[in-house]
Structures are given as C-alpha cells and as structure tokens.
Design a protein around this motif. Structure first.
Motif, PDB file in Angstrom:
ATOM      1  N   PHE A   1       0.856  -1.194   0.000  1.00 20.03           N
ATOM      2  CA  PHE A   1       0.000   0.000   0.000  1.00 20.03           C
ATOM      3  C   PHE A   1       0.888   1.238   0.000  1.00 20.03           C
ATOM      4  CE2 PHE A   1      -3.100   3.081   1.033  1.00 20.03           C
ATOM      5  CZ  PHE A   1      -4.362   2.509   0.961  1.00 20.03           C
TER       6      PHE A   1
ATOM      7  N   THR B   1       1.212   5.474   0.045  1.00 19.49           N
ATOM      8  CA  THR B   1       0.431   6.530   0.703  1.00 19.49           C
ATOM      9  C   THR B   1       0.796   7.939   0.241  1.00 19.49           C
ATOM     10  OG1 THR B   1       1.973   6.656   2.575  1.00 19.49           O
ATOM     11  CG2 THR B   1       0.112   5.116   2.773  1.00 19.49           C
TER      12      THR B   1
ATOM     13  N   ILE C   1      -6.884   2.049   4.037  1.00 18.63           N
ATOM     14  CA  ILE C   1      -5.710   1.353   4.596  1.00 18.63           C
ATOM     15  C   ILE C   1      -6.144   0.134   5.397  1.00 18.63           C
ATOM     16  CG2 ILE C   1      -3.767   1.551   6.205  1.00 18.63           C
ATOM     17  CD1 ILE C   1      -3.596   4.535   5.388  1.00 18.63           C
TER      18      ILE C   1
ATOM     19  N   ILE D   1       3.168  -1.369   4.150  1.00 20.01           N
ATOM     20  CA  ILE D   1       2.600  -0.027   4.032  1.00 20.01           C
ATOM     21  C   ILE D   1       3.761   0.937   3.933  1.00 20.01           C
ATOM     22  CG2 ILE D   1       1.142   1.735   5.100  1.00 20.01           C
ATOM     23  CD1 ILE D   1      -0.286  -0.503   6.605  1.00 20.01           C
TER      24      ILE D   1
ATOM     25  N   THR E   1       5.347   4.788   3.415  1.00 19.57           N
ATOM     26  CA  THR E   1       5.120   6.216   3.592  1.00 19.57           C
ATOM     27  C   THR E   1       6.473   6.923   3.589  1.00 19.57           C
ATOM     28  OG1 THR E   1       3.961   7.870   4.939  1.00 19.57           O
ATOM     29  CG2 THR E   1       5.037   6.046   6.128  1.00 19.57           C
TER      30      THR E   1
ATOM     31  N   VAL F   1      -1.244   7.068   8.594  1.00 20.50           N
ATOM     32  CA  VAL F   1      -0.927   5.644   8.707  1.00 20.50           C
ATOM     33  C   VAL F   1      -0.930   5.223  10.166  1.00 20.50           C
ATOM     34  CG1 VAL F   1       0.874   3.897   8.371  1.00 20.50           C
ATOM     35  CG2 VAL F   1       0.358   5.527   6.542  1.00 20.50           C
TER      36      VAL F   1
ATOM     37  N   LEU G   1       2.439  -6.268  10.525  1.00 22.70           N
ATOM     38  CA  LEU G   1       2.633  -5.288   9.468  1.00 22.70           C
ATOM     39  C   LEU G   1       4.115  -5.149   9.114  1.00 22.70           C
ATOM     40  CD1 LEU G   1       0.239  -2.524  10.833  1.00 22.70           C
ATOM     41  CD2 LEU G   1      -0.296  -4.335   9.178  1.00 22.70           C
TER      42      LEU G   1
ATOM     43  N   LEU H   1       6.094  -1.971   8.063  1.00 24.43           N
ATOM     44  CA  LEU H   1       6.045  -0.530   7.860  1.00 24.43           C
ATOM     45  C   LEU H   1       7.348  -0.011   7.268  1.00 24.43           C
ATOM     46  CD1 LEU H   1       4.334   1.018  11.020  1.00 24.43           C
ATOM     47  CD2 LEU H   1       3.332   0.538   8.787  1.00 24.43           C
TER      48      LEU H   1
ATOM     49  N   ILE I   1       3.357  -1.198  -4.812  1.00 25.05           N
ATOM     50  CA  ILE I   1       2.681  -0.419  -3.771  1.00 25.05           C
ATOM     51  C   ILE I   1       1.731   0.609  -4.399  1.00 25.05           C
ATOM     52  CG2 ILE I   1       4.329  -0.785  -1.899  1.00 25.05           C
ATOM     53  CD1 ILE I   1       5.630   1.928  -2.696  1.00 25.05           C
TER      54      ILE I   1
ATOM     55  N   GLN J   1      -1.387   3.107  -4.759  1.00 27.72           N
ATOM     56  CA  GLN J   1      -2.064   3.975  -3.797  1.00 27.72           C
ATOM     57  C   GLN J   1      -3.516   4.130  -4.203  1.00 27.72           C
ATOM     58  OE1 GLN J   1      -3.278   7.359  -4.425  1.00 27.72           O
ATOM     59  NE2 GLN J   1      -4.060   7.461  -2.341  1.00 27.72           N
TER      60      GLN J   1
END
Length: 282
Positions: free
Chosen positions: A16, A18, A35, A46, A48, A61, A73, A75, A238, A240
């Motif tokens: 994902f 962002t 999300i 995820i 970012t 997030v 997760l 991150l 990834i 968005q």
C-alpha cells in the motif's frame, strides 16, 4: 497469493502506497478505511515517507494501524536526502516513529540521493538498526552505479531494497539495474505500478489485446497491470488508492499468474528497453 521475501520476511506482493494521502481533512476517514481494508485483505507492506504531506501521511498511517498487531505489518518510511546525515537521520527517524505511533520501522529508506555521502547515510542507518529502531534499511531512486557504490561499502550488503518507478509503460530499469539487483538479491519495491490511470500510453485500458487478456483472468486491466508488475516473484508493488473497493481489487492481483504467451503479447505492445535509459522518477 504471490509473496515476496524482504528482509527475511515473506509478505504479500501487493502493498500500500500513501503518497498524497493525509493532505485533506475531508478525505481522512475514507483514507483510513482504505488502509484498514487493505490490511484486512492481507496487505502487510505499508509505505510512507516524512516528505509525504510533511509528515501528515505518516500520521494518517499511524492512526489507521492502531487496531492491528504491529508485528503483522511491514512498515516502511523514507528519510529525505537533506536529513540523511549521521547528525540528522536519527532526529528524522524519531519524528517519523512518533507520527506513526510505533517504536520501530521494518524498513527505512533513503528517499533519493542528495549531497550527503552514501557511506555516511549507510553508517547512520546501521546505527539505528543496532539500536532496534529499524529492522532493516534500503534505498529509493538509486541507479546501477549508485547501488554498486552502496554494495562496495563495509555494510552495503545490508541494503534490503530499492524503491523505483516501475510499470508496464516505464520499463527502463529492466536493461541493467533490475538484473543487477536480482544478481545481488535486492528486492524491487515498485511505486506507481499502474502509473496514473491510463497514462501507460497507447490507450492501455482500450487495447483490445489487454481487454481480452483481463477477461480471460476474470480481472480488470489494472489488476492485470499489477499482476505483470509482480510477475517475477521479487517485486512488491505499492499502488495507492483511497477507495476501499479498489484496494480489495488490487490485492486480488496477487492471485493472477500470467502465462509466458501473455507476457510476450504485452512485450509486443510495451517493449523491453534496448539500451540504458535515464532513471525515471516522479
């Protein structure tokens, strides 16, 4: 579901992104729901960055992941080149961790190369890994010669990814960078894997061959583009999206296994690079 091994963990090949999320209060709840929809559908990665909305993406997030077990997760956040020195990187990392509401990142990336020597950045990243604030580190938007420079450093072999612009219409890295990364077991994290809608060129969403192929796999053309992106088993895409339905659709792309014949058809429409190209970035 196709998975990829990164930093010793097997994760879903669809993550994902962002970028542009967290910028507007009116869309906050929908973005959080998107999300969470992704996480509940199986997404672990995820991505970012401190740059995204000057930290607002990280804050979004952080709020979105509160109901979930942190260890489930993966991150990722990214440090700006201007903050990638030994003096500044730890401060940037601490600020990112605070905004995300966590005490560690699974991976921390140099967003792109700046004036700070790569050797200094790698040393700073290794220090944070030793402190337990990051479990691994990687880079973003670095070309072949820069990855070679990283790998020549004492701790360079600890580089666990390179995040790059990659999609059906942007295949330049396939000439030398991607093969070099494969040779050294560096996973690709593909950003903008479906470009910006129909901006692959040549009317991707209207190509009869592409439409027929999508119908064969009972998918839409965007799922097909994602399946193509993760076809090698070493790429995490990834995309968005702030639309929960689109997020669920993205995840389903990890179930599509394109045939060699279909891959050759795509090559005919969107050819592989025949020479070295300037590294594309957005």
């Amino acid at each position: 579901m196709k998975t990829v091994k990164i930093a010793g963990r097997n994760v879903l090949a669809i993550g994902f992104g962002t970028w542009h999320m967290g910028d507007h209060a009116k869309s906050k709840e929908q973005e959080i729901q998107a999300i969470r929809t992704g996480i509940e559908a199986g997404i672990q990665v995820i991505d970012t960055a401190e740059m995204y909305g000057s930290g607002r993406s990280e804050m979004l997030v952080g709020e979105a992941i509160k109901p979930y077990r942190r260890e489930d997760l993966f991150l990722i956040s990214k440090v700006l080149p201007s903050n990638a020195s030994k003096r500044q990187l730890s401060k940037s990392l601490d600020a990112s961790l605070k905004r995300l509401g966590t005490d560690y990142l699974d991976q921390y990336l140099l967003h792109w190369r700046g004036s700070v020597p790569l050797s200094e950045t790698v040393e700073a990243l290794e220090e944070q890994k030793q402190k337990g604030k990051i479990k691994s580190w990687g880079v973003s938007n670095l070309d072949t010669d820069e990855i070679e420079e990283i790998l020549a450093l004492e701790q360079g072999a600890q580089c666990q990814s390179n995040q790059l612009l990659y999609n059906i219409g942007e295949r330049g890295i396939e000439f030398d960078l991607l093969p070099f990364m494969r040779q050294h077991n560096i996973p690709l994290i593909a950003y903008s894997p479906v470009a910006q809608g129909d901006s692959f060129g040549a009317g991707f969403t209207k190509q009869k061959v592409i439409i027929a192929m999508a119908q064969k796999y009972q998918s839409d053309v965007y799922q097909l583009a994602l399946a193509w992106c993760i076809r090698d088993g070493n790429t995490i895409a990834i995309p968005q999206s702030s639309n929960p339905d689109h997020v669920r659709s993205n995840v389903q792309a990890a179930t599509i296994e394109l045939t060699q014949e279909d891959l050759e058809r795509i090559d005919q429409l969107y050819p592989k690079p025949s020479r070295k190209e300037h590294l594309a970035m957005i």
